[in-house]
Enzyme design. Structure first.
Site, PDB file in Angstrom:
ATOM      1  N   LYS A  14       0.826  -1.217   0.000  1.00 27.42           N
ATOM      2  CA  LYS A  14       0.000   0.000   0.000  1.00 27.42           C
ATOM      3  C   LYS A  14       0.856   1.261   0.000  1.00 27.42           C
ATOM      4  O   LYS A  14       0.501   2.245  -0.634  1.00 27.42           O
ATOM      5  CB  LYS A  14      -1.007   0.005   1.157  1.00 27.42           C
ATOM      6  CG  LYS A  14      -2.052  -1.090   1.002  1.00 27.42           C
ATOM      7  CD  LYS A  14      -3.359  -0.829   1.719  1.00 27.42           C
ATOM      8  CE  LYS A  14      -4.385  -1.888   1.260  1.00 27.42           C
ATOM      9  NZ  LYS A  14      -5.615  -1.911   2.019  1.00 27.42           N
ATOM     10  N   LYS A  23      -4.385 -10.790  -6.280  1.00 28.01           N
ATOM     11  CA  LYS A  23      -5.646 -11.113  -5.618  1.00 28.01           C
ATOM     12  C   LYS A  23      -6.750 -10.140  -6.046  1.00 28.01           C
ATOM     13  O   LYS A  23      -6.471  -8.980  -6.352  1.00 28.01           O
ATOM     14  CB  LYS A  23      -5.476 -11.128  -4.098  1.00 28.01           C
ATOM     15  CG  LYS A  23      -5.547  -9.778  -3.437  1.00 28.01           C
ATOM     16  CD  LYS A  23      -5.744  -9.926  -1.934  1.00 28.01           C
ATOM     17  CE  LYS A  23      -5.895  -8.576  -1.282  1.00 28.01           C
ATOM     18  NZ  LYS A  23      -7.203  -8.236  -0.804  1.00 28.01           N
ATOM     19  N   LYS A  68     -10.625  -4.757  -3.615  1.00 30.26           N
ATOM     20  CA  LYS A  68     -11.551  -3.624  -3.630  1.00 30.26           C
ATOM     21  C   LYS A  68     -10.917  -2.416  -4.282  1.00 30.26           C
ATOM     22  O   LYS A  68     -11.578  -1.614  -4.896  1.00 30.26           O
ATOM     23  CB  LYS A  68     -11.828  -3.210  -2.180  1.00 30.26           C
ATOM     24  CG  LYS A  68     -12.866  -3.988  -1.492  1.00 30.26           C
ATOM     25  CD  LYS A  68     -13.187  -3.277  -0.188  1.00 30.26           C
ATOM     26  CE  LYS A  68     -12.847  -4.157   0.959  1.00 30.26           C
ATOM     27  NZ  LYS A  68     -12.825  -3.499   2.250  1.00 30.26           N
TER      28      LYS A  68
HETATM   29  P1  ATP Z   1      -8.669  -4.966  -0.698  1.00 28.98           P
HETATM   30  O1  ATP Z   1      -9.490  -5.963  -1.460  1.00 28.98           O
HETATM   31  O2  ATP Z   1      -8.866  -3.552  -1.149  1.00 28.98           O
HETATM   32  O3  ATP Z   1      -7.233  -5.332  -0.611  1.00 28.98           O
HETATM   33  P2  ATP Z   1      -8.668  -5.682   1.994  1.00 28.98           P
HETATM   34  O4  ATP Z   1      -8.275  -7.100   1.811  1.00 28.98           O
HETATM   35  O5  ATP Z   1      -7.588  -4.775   2.386  1.00 28.98           O
HETATM   36  O6  ATP Z   1      -9.338  -5.063   0.723  1.00 28.98           O
HETATM   37  P3  ATP Z   1     -10.993  -6.108   3.723  1.00 28.98           P
HETATM   38  O7  ATP Z   1     -12.125  -5.694   2.924  1.00 28.98           O
HETATM   39  O8  ATP Z   1     -11.021  -5.660   5.117  1.00 28.98           O
HETATM   40  O9  ATP Z   1      -9.688  -5.530   3.144  1.00 28.98           O
HETATM   41  O10 ATP Z   1     -10.913  -7.669   3.687  1.00 28.98           O
HETATM   42  C1  ATP Z   1     -11.936  -8.395   4.259  1.00 28.98           C
HETATM   43  C2  ATP Z   1     -11.619  -9.849   4.265  1.00 28.98           C
HETATM   44  O11 ATP Z   1     -11.610 -10.359   2.939  1.00 28.98           O
HETATM   45  C3  ATP Z   1     -10.232 -10.188   4.849  1.00 28.98           C
HETATM   46  O12 ATP Z   1     -10.367 -11.346   5.634  1.00 28.98           O
HETATM   47  C4  ATP Z   1      -9.408 -10.462   3.631  1.00 28.98           C
HETATM   48  O13 ATP Z   1      -8.358 -11.352   3.917  1.00 28.98           O
HETATM   49  C5  ATP Z   1     -10.437 -11.102   2.706  1.00 28.98           C
HETATM   50  N1  ATP Z   1     -10.054 -10.964   1.304  1.00 28.98           N
HETATM   51  C6  ATP Z   1      -9.777  -9.811   0.651  1.00 28.98           C
HETATM   52  N2  ATP Z   1      -9.483 -10.061  -0.624  1.00 28.98           N
HETATM   53  C7  ATP Z   1      -9.584 -11.413  -0.800  1.00 28.98           C
HETATM   54  C8  ATP Z   1      -9.401 -12.297  -1.900  1.00 28.98           C
HETATM   55  N3  ATP Z   1      -9.064 -11.833  -3.084  1.00 28.98           N
HETATM   56  N4  ATP Z   1      -9.572 -13.626  -1.704  1.00 28.98           N
HETATM   57  C9  ATP Z   1      -9.929 -14.098  -0.493  1.00 28.98           C
HETATM   58  N5  ATP Z   1     -10.116 -13.330   0.588  1.00 28.98           N
HETATM   59  C10 ATP Z   1      -9.950 -11.996   0.451  1.00 28.98           C
END
Ligand code: ATP
Ligand code: LTN
Length: 334
Positions: free
Chosen positions: A116, A199, A202
């Site tokens: 990030k 991955k 968001k």
């Molecule tokens: P971003 O997708 O922007 O990176 P993030 O992972 O930082 O978002 P959260 O929305 O808080 O943030 O994630 C919520 C949950 O979803 C966490 O447990 C994270 O590990 C899971 N997660 C996020 N992306 C994936 C993915 N591509 N596959 C599986 N689990 C995921």
């Protein structure tokens, strides 16, 4: 089984964008399963979301949206505690305390921080982004958590939580339970539809990277139609050789509740086109109940706020016991 004998589960999601099927399959689907067999708390971590600048109006909207998505996905406030992080002050308090005991080097090593912060200039990186994992450790440790269901990207943060807890216990005596991450092998890392090397996220640049939980059926069909595939034409789950198709097969399997081997058999001799068409319908149908329930909840924001306030009250009581013990051990006057 008595509530106190059950394992305690804690997890959180940031209200920082549109939740997608990666968040659902990697995290929320596990939450729903776990609420029956464990003592579970699910949090909307708004204090984590502000580690990157947020528009206040949108943050408020997204916070309620995540709460409604939790409920729409099947989390039941009678079985699990659902609450907003900023409504329980003990999170920020313990987060600060843990900050004062965590070496800078350990935070700088975190992959999420490195990723990030690489996207901003040094002046644009906020201290909170670096300190993010100590607040996450506070979230988890306040509830004497045993298990933390998360996607693979969060494994490192849970490991750090364990070392922070261990160090505290060694110095001040037994205070925190040591938590463990809980990953679902097939869904811990759902990959982007536009790039199977990264991955699903968001915050991805392309709108075609993910299927949001509230995407319309036509949007879902369009995104699956243009999703990247691999060379060849076989539908099979082979992560190294066929990362993009394997990702789509895993998504199919999760939304249809069919094992991967059945899907490979069903599409033996068929092409990517047929497979993608069916996958789109499986996802559209799979998200339909959630989307319908979401629409009903949206009509009653007061009802949702009531659930969140009751959740915060229960969470604050439980967190209060841990924070009191911590303060006493540190020498704070109570
Ligand atoms: P971003 O997708 O922007 O990176 P993030 O992972 O930082 O978002 P959260 O929305 O808080 O943030 O994630 C919520 C949950 O979803 C966490 O447990 C994270 O590990 C899971 N997660 C996020 N992306 C994936 C993915 N591509 N596959 C599986 N689990 C995921
Ligand atoms: N860091 C997580 C969100 C998060 C969390 C937590 C997850 C904050 N606190 C406690 C599990 C337990 C993320 O970015 N996905």
């Amino acid at each position: 089984m008595e509530k106190s004998k059950k394992q305690t589960v804690f997890s959180g999601i940031q209200p920082s964008g549109n939740l997608h099927i990666g968040n659902y399959l990697g995290a929320i689907k596990q939450f729903v399963r776990l609420q029956d067999e464990t003592d579970a708390l699910f949090c909307i971590v708004d204090e984590h979301a502000i580690t990157v600048p947020q528009d206040p109006r949108i943050l408020r909207e997204k916070t309620l949206e995540v709460a409604m998505l939790y409920l729409a996905a099947g989390i039941d406030p009678k079985k699990a505690v659902i609450f907003i992080q900023s409504q329980v002050p003990a999170h920020a308090e313990l987060g600060w305390i843990l900050n004062t005991m965590t070496p800078l080097g350990e935070l700088e090593r975190m992959t999420q921080f490195k990723d990030k912060s690489a996207k901003s200039s040094k002046a644009g990186i906020l201290a909170g982004l670096l300190n993010y994992p100590t607040l996450m450790a506070a979230d988890i440790l306040l509830y004497q958590t045993d298990l933390v269901p998360v996607g693979k990207d969060q494994k490192q943060h849970v490991e750090l939580t364990r070392s922070i807890a261990e160090r505290f216990n060694n110095r001040f005596g037994q205070t925190f339970k040591l938590p463990k991450e809980l990953l679902n092998k097939q869904t811990a890392r759902i990959m982007g539809l536009d790039n199977a090397e990264k991955k699903m996220s968001k915050s991805a640049e392309s709108k075609n990277n993910h299927i949001a939980l509230l995407d319309t059926p036509d949007e879902i069909r369009r995104k699956i139609k243009i999703a990247v595939t691999d060379s060849g034409s076989e539908i099979k789950y082979a992560l190294k050789e066929k990362p993009a198709i394997s990702n789509l097969v895993a998504i199919y399997s999760e939304f249809s509740d069919k094992p991967i081997s059945d899907i490979e058999k069903m599409y033996f001799g068929k092409g990517y086109g047929d497979f993608k068409k069916d996958l789109a319908e499986v996802v559209v149908e799979g998200l339909k109940p959630l989307q319908e329930k979401f629409k009903t909840l949206e009509k009653d924001p007061e009802g949702v706020l009531k659930i969140l306030r009751a959740g915060a009250k229960e969470a604050a009581e439980r967190a209060g016991r841990t924070i009191k013990d911590v303060k006493k051990k540190l020498g704070f006057v109570l």
